[in-house]
Every structure is written in structure tokens, then in C-alpha cells.
Design a protein around this motif. Structure first.
Motif, PDB file in Angstrom:
ATOM      1  N   SER A 249       3.399   9.846   6.043  1.00  0.00           N
ATOM      2  CA  SER A 249       3.503  10.199   7.457  1.00  0.00           C
ATOM      3  C   SER A 249       2.655   9.278   8.328  1.00  0.00           C
ATOM      4  N   PHE A 250       1.449   8.976   7.853  1.00  0.00           N
ATOM      5  CA  PHE A 250       0.531   8.134   8.622  1.00  0.00           C
ATOM      6  C   PHE A 250       1.098   6.724   8.789  1.00  0.00           C
ATOM      7  N   VAL A 251       1.537   6.139   7.704  1.00  0.00           N
ATOM      8  CA  VAL A 251       2.098   4.791   7.756  1.00  0.00           C
ATOM      9  C   VAL A 251       3.357   4.769   8.615  1.00  0.00           C
ATOM     10  N   SER A 252       4.135   5.830   8.571  1.00  0.00           N
ATOM     11  CA  SER A 252       5.398   5.899   9.314  1.00  0.00           C
ATOM     12  C   SER A 252       5.192   5.897  10.821  1.00  0.00           C
ATOM     13  N   GLU A 253       3.979   6.182  11.290  1.00  0.00           N
ATOM     14  CA  GLU A 253       3.694   6.217  12.722  1.00  0.00           C
ATOM     15  C   GLU A 253       3.042   4.937  13.236  1.00  0.00           C
ATOM     16  N   MET A 254       2.834   3.951  12.355  1.00  0.00           N
ATOM     17  CA  MET A 254       2.171   2.717  12.743  1.00  0.00           C
ATOM     18  C   MET A 254       3.122   1.749  13.435  1.00  0.00           C
ATOM     19  N   ASP A 255       2.551   0.897  14.266  1.00  0.00           N
ATOM     20  CA  ASP A 255       3.306  -0.209  14.855  1.00  0.00           C
ATOM     21  C   ASP A 255       3.303  -1.421  13.939  1.00  0.00           C
ATOM     22  N   LEU A 256       2.296  -1.475  13.053  1.00  0.00           N
ATOM     23  CA  LEU A 256       2.173  -2.598  12.121  1.00  0.00           C
ATOM     24  C   LEU A 256       1.221  -2.203  11.009  1.00  0.00           C
ATOM     25  N   LEU A 257       1.497  -2.691   9.813  1.00  0.00           N
ATOM     26  CA  LEU A 257       0.563  -2.522   8.694  1.00  0.00           C
ATOM     27  C   LEU A 257       0.265  -3.893   8.108  1.00  0.00           C
ATOM     28  N   ILE A 258      -1.014  -4.144   7.860  1.00  0.00           N
ATOM     29  CA  ILE A 258      -1.471  -5.378   7.226  1.00  0.00           C
ATOM     30  C   ILE A 258      -2.194  -5.001   5.945  1.00  0.00           C
ATOM     31  N   GLY A 259      -1.782  -5.571   4.822  1.00  0.00           N
ATOM     32  CA  GLY A 259      -2.435  -5.161   3.589  1.00  0.00           C
ATOM     33  C   GLY A 259      -2.160  -6.064   2.409  1.00  0.00           C
ATOM     34  N   ASN A 260      -2.858  -5.759   1.334  1.00  0.00           N
ATOM     35  CA  ASN A 260      -2.733  -6.496   0.088  1.00  0.00           C
ATOM     36  C   ASN A 260      -1.480  -6.046  -0.663  1.00  0.00           C
ATOM     37  N   ASP A 261      -1.213  -6.689  -1.779  1.00  0.00           N
ATOM     38  CA  ASP A 261      -0.086  -6.326  -2.646  1.00  0.00           C
ATOM     39  C   ASP A 261      -0.445  -5.044  -3.380  1.00  0.00           C
ATOM     40  N   THR A 262      -0.197  -3.909  -2.699  1.00  0.00           N
ATOM     41  CA  THR A 262      -0.572  -2.614  -3.248  1.00  0.00           C
ATOM     42  C   THR A 262       0.314  -1.531  -2.636  1.00  0.00           C
ATOM     43  N   GLY A 263       0.276  -0.328  -3.228  1.00  0.00           N
ATOM     44  CA  GLY A 263       1.179   0.749  -2.850  1.00  0.00           C
ATOM     45  C   GLY A 263       1.324   1.026  -1.368  1.00  0.00           C
ATOM     46  N   PRO A 264       0.241   1.291  -0.638  1.00  0.00           N
ATOM     47  CA  PRO A 264       0.369   1.615   0.790  1.00  0.00           C
ATOM     48  C   PRO A 264       1.029   0.509   1.606  1.00  0.00           C
ATOM     49  N   THR A 265       0.846  -0.749   1.197  1.00  0.00           N
ATOM     50  CA  THR A 265       1.507  -1.855   1.901  1.00  0.00           C
ATOM     51  C   THR A 265       3.008  -1.828   1.654  1.00  0.00           C
ATOM     52  N   HIS A 266       3.401  -1.581   0.401  1.00  0.00           N
ATOM     53  CA  HIS A 266       4.826  -1.472   0.078  1.00  0.00           C
ATOM     54  C   HIS A 266       5.457  -0.285   0.805  1.00  0.00           C
ATOM     55  N   LEU A 267       4.661   0.720   1.076  1.00  0.00           N
ATOM     56  CA  LEU A 267       5.163   1.904   1.766  1.00  0.00           C
ATOM     57  C   LEU A 267       5.652   1.565   3.172  1.00  0.00           C
ATOM     58  N   ALA A 268       5.014   0.610   3.826  1.00  0.00           N
ATOM     59  CA  ALA A 268       5.459   0.204   5.165  1.00  0.00           C
ATOM     60  C   ALA A 268       6.887  -0.329   5.096  1.00  0.00           C
ATOM     61  N   TRP A 269       7.161  -1.176   4.113  1.00  0.00           N
ATOM     62  CA  TRP A 269       8.530  -1.681   3.944  1.00  0.00           C
ATOM     63  C   TRP A 269       9.498  -0.532   3.687  1.00  0.00           C
ATOM     64  N   ALA A 270       9.102   0.394   2.813  1.00  0.00           N
ATOM     65  CA  ALA A 270       9.971   1.525   2.475  1.00  0.00           C
ATOM     66  C   ALA A 270      10.319   2.351   3.701  1.00  0.00           C
ATOM     67  N   GLN A 271       9.383   2.456   4.644  1.00  0.00           N
ATOM     68  CA  GLN A 271       9.578   3.278   5.840  1.00  0.00           C
ATOM     69  C   GLN A 271      10.078   2.477   7.038  1.00  0.00           C
TER      70      GLN A 271
END
Length: 333
Positions: A249-271
Motif C-alpha cells: 500500500s505504501f509503495v503504491s502511493e509513491m510518485d517515485l521509488l529509488i532503490g537497490n535490487d531488492t524486493g521493495p524496489t521490484h514492488l514498484a514495478w509490480a504496482q
């Protein structure tokens, strides 16, 4: 289309990013088999993530990590019994391609499908499958995930379908975020130290963008580094401690995510949230780039068949590179 397929089991036991990148296939399966019942078998810790996918009928969790740690015969017997008593599936698709996942698939059913011996990291897993798919291990992981499922079920998943996908997971919570600034999530941790972008560089990114940056953390060491950034930047805020469903839910409300090659970063693409993935010891093979989901790779050369976990070249990605790409995604500059 094989109309006889009514019950499908997907096996992807771990890890977080891999499950996120695998779950995209569910919407495509449902499009071609709308009446099929789809179950997923995963490690217990990841079940809450999959519970937010509307296409799954059931999630069966096991605890292989606990089994490996305790070396308990009674727990092994219980796990085997649990798997043996699952539904009689028309097909069980092992998307992981490891010996452990292949054994799980074979315990569940004889109707198993997986990667052939030349397409997986552990070639012996192919011995446990009734049918197999052939695709280069070096191929993009999202394309591999989509191909093995489409090949097993007799349909095609195109690039256009992937690009135009619906969000993979559903939101379960709303967060009160800034409305006067862009909301940016920064993922500070990763499973390997060499995957982690330096906190000093992230600080420069936060200070340059001057938007509302939330630093996502998962353990005390990451929290300490996140707090350091917040102490040195008026635009940075420590993200709350998040469960897996809250993270979605948190990632889904972002305008942008910046991160390493890890789960929460992949979640931005998924959402379908704009993202910048920073890569050092791994490559763009690990993500599916789109106009709003891009990668910045360090100069190092990577052999994906033998990943060098001592490759700390991610620190060579300059903050200026990240800042420029962030501005392009945020403002179209």
C-alpha cells in the motif's frame, strides 16, 4: 487453449523479489483460464504478500527454512504429508527451478512442469518434471517467468501485455502523505552488502530533489542508516515499520521509488509506480524496464552464472545520475 485445465498450482517458494516478479503471471492465466482455480505454494513468511493478489484461490505455505535449521524428522514428515494432501492439480508449475522446489512439485503431483536441464541454475531439478520448457538462464527474469507459465498452459504472454499489466497486488491501507510535494520512497537495504547504495549518496539525492523522501527499512541496521539520512536532511523522513501488505500500500502511493535490487524496489514495478533500480553486482536482467521503470547499472561486468558478491561497484553510480533520472521521471525534464 486447453480447456481441461481447471486446477493450477504455482510453486515459487522465495525470495521476496522473486515472488513479486513471478506473481505478474496470475492475471494472464486468469485472462486465458477465467474459471481455473489457482493455488500458490511458498515459504510461510511470504504468504501475507500473496494474500493481496485477487487471482489466487488459495495459498499453501511451508517452512523449509525451519526444516533445514531444525533437521526435524517429525517436521519433515508433517511437511510431506501436508504437500501430499493438497488438491489433485491438472498441472503444477515450478517457477523457481531449484531442486528443493522441484521436489515439492513432485510430492504434490505427477503433473509437473518446469525448466529443462539447460534452463535452470540446478539442472538436476528437470528430473522431477513431467514436461519442461527451454529458455536461456541469461534471459530477463520477468520474461522467463512469463514464458514458463505461458508455455506450460498453451498461450502467449507478449511484451505489450507485460507493459500494460494491471497492478499485481491490491492495496489494503491508505497513508496520509504530503500533498504539496512529490512523495519519494528510498529503499536503503538489500540481501547483500554489495547491492546497497551508500547512504551518503542517497543523502545527496534527497537534498538535491527537495521533495518528501521516505526511507524504507526492514531491520535495525537499516533503520540506523535511515535515521542517519533523516538527521542530515530536512526532506527525509523515516518510513514507518511496515508489514508486507502495508509495504504494498505504501509503495503504491509513491510518485517515485529509488532503490537497490531488492524486493521493495521490484514492488514498484509490480504496482506500476515509477522507479529507479540501482544495480552493482547484478544486471538489468533482474528487472523489466519500461519508460517509467528504469535501471542505472555500475560499470562492472557481471557473470550472472557466477555472481560476485564482492562487487561493490554500485557506489560508482553517481548521485548526479540518480538525480537526473529522478527529475526526468518526476517532472518529465
Amino acid at each position: 487453449m486447453n480447456k481441461q485445465i481447471k486446477k493450477i498450482a504455482i510453486i515459487r517458494l522465495s525470495a521476496l523479489g522473486d515472488i513479486i516478479n513471478s506473481a505478474v503471471v496470475l492475471q494472464f492465466i486468469k485472462k486465458h483460464y477465467p474459471d481455473a482455480k489457482i493455488n500458490w505454494i511458498c515459504e510461510e513468511v511470504f504468504a501475507p504478500l500473496l494474500q493481496t493478489n485477487k487471482h489466487l484461490n488459495a495459498i499453501h505455505s511451508i517452512n523449509l527454512k525451519k526444516l533445514k535449521k531444525n533437521k526435524s524428522f517429525s517436521l519433515l514428515k508433517k511437511t510431506v504429508s501436508q504437500l501430499s494432501n493438497l488438491d489433485d492439480y491438472d498441472i503444477v508449475i515450478d517457477m523457481q527451478g531449484l531442486i528443493k522446489s522441484a521436489i515439492v512439485a513432485r510430492i504434490i503431483s505427477k503433473n509437473t512442469h518446469g525448466f529443462d536441464k539447460n534452463s535452470s541454475r540446478e539442472s538436476l531439478c528437470a528430473l522431477f518434471y513431467k514436461t519442461t520448457s527451454s529458455i536461456s538462464y541469461e534471459e530477463n527474469v520477468i520474461k522467463r517467468n512469463c514464458f514458463i507459465v505461458a508455455d506450460a498452459l498453451g498461450f502467449e504472454i507478449t511484451d505489450a501485455m507485460i507493459v500494460n499489466k494491471e497492478p499485481v497486488f491490491e492495496k489494503t491501507k491508505d497513508f496520509e502523505l504530503r500533498s504539496d510535494k512529490k512523495n519519494i520512497a528510498l529503499v536503503i537495504g538489500a540481501s547483500w552488502a554489495s547491492k546497497i547504495y551508500p547512504k551518503e549518496s542517497l543523502l545527496k539525492v534527497c537534498n538535491a530533489l527537495q521533495e518528501q523522501s521516505y526511507i524504507i527499512w526492514a531491520n535495525e541496521a537499516e533503520k540506523k542508516n535511515a535515521e542517519w539520512i533523516c538527521q542530515h536532511c530536512e526532506y527525509a523522513t523515516l518510513a514507518p515499520k511496515l508489514t508486507l501488505s502495508e509495504l504494498i500500500s505504501f509503495v503504491s502511493e509513491m510518485d517515485l521509488l529509488i532503490g537497490n535490487d531488492t524486493g521493495p524496489t521490484h514492488l514498484a514495478w509490480a504496482q506500476n509506480i515509477p522507479s529507479i533500480t540501482l544495480l552493482g553486482p547484478t544486471t538489468t536482467r533482474m528487472i523489466y524496464e519500461t519508460p517509467k521503470n528504469i535501471a542505472l547499472k555500475s560499470p562492472s561486468k557481471v557473470n550472472i552464472l557466477k555472481i560476485n558478491k564482492n562487487d561493490f561497484s554500485i557506489k560508482e553510480i553517481s548521485p548526479q545520475q540518480v538525480i537526473q533520472k529522478a527529475k526526468e521521471l518526476l517532472y518529465g525534464l
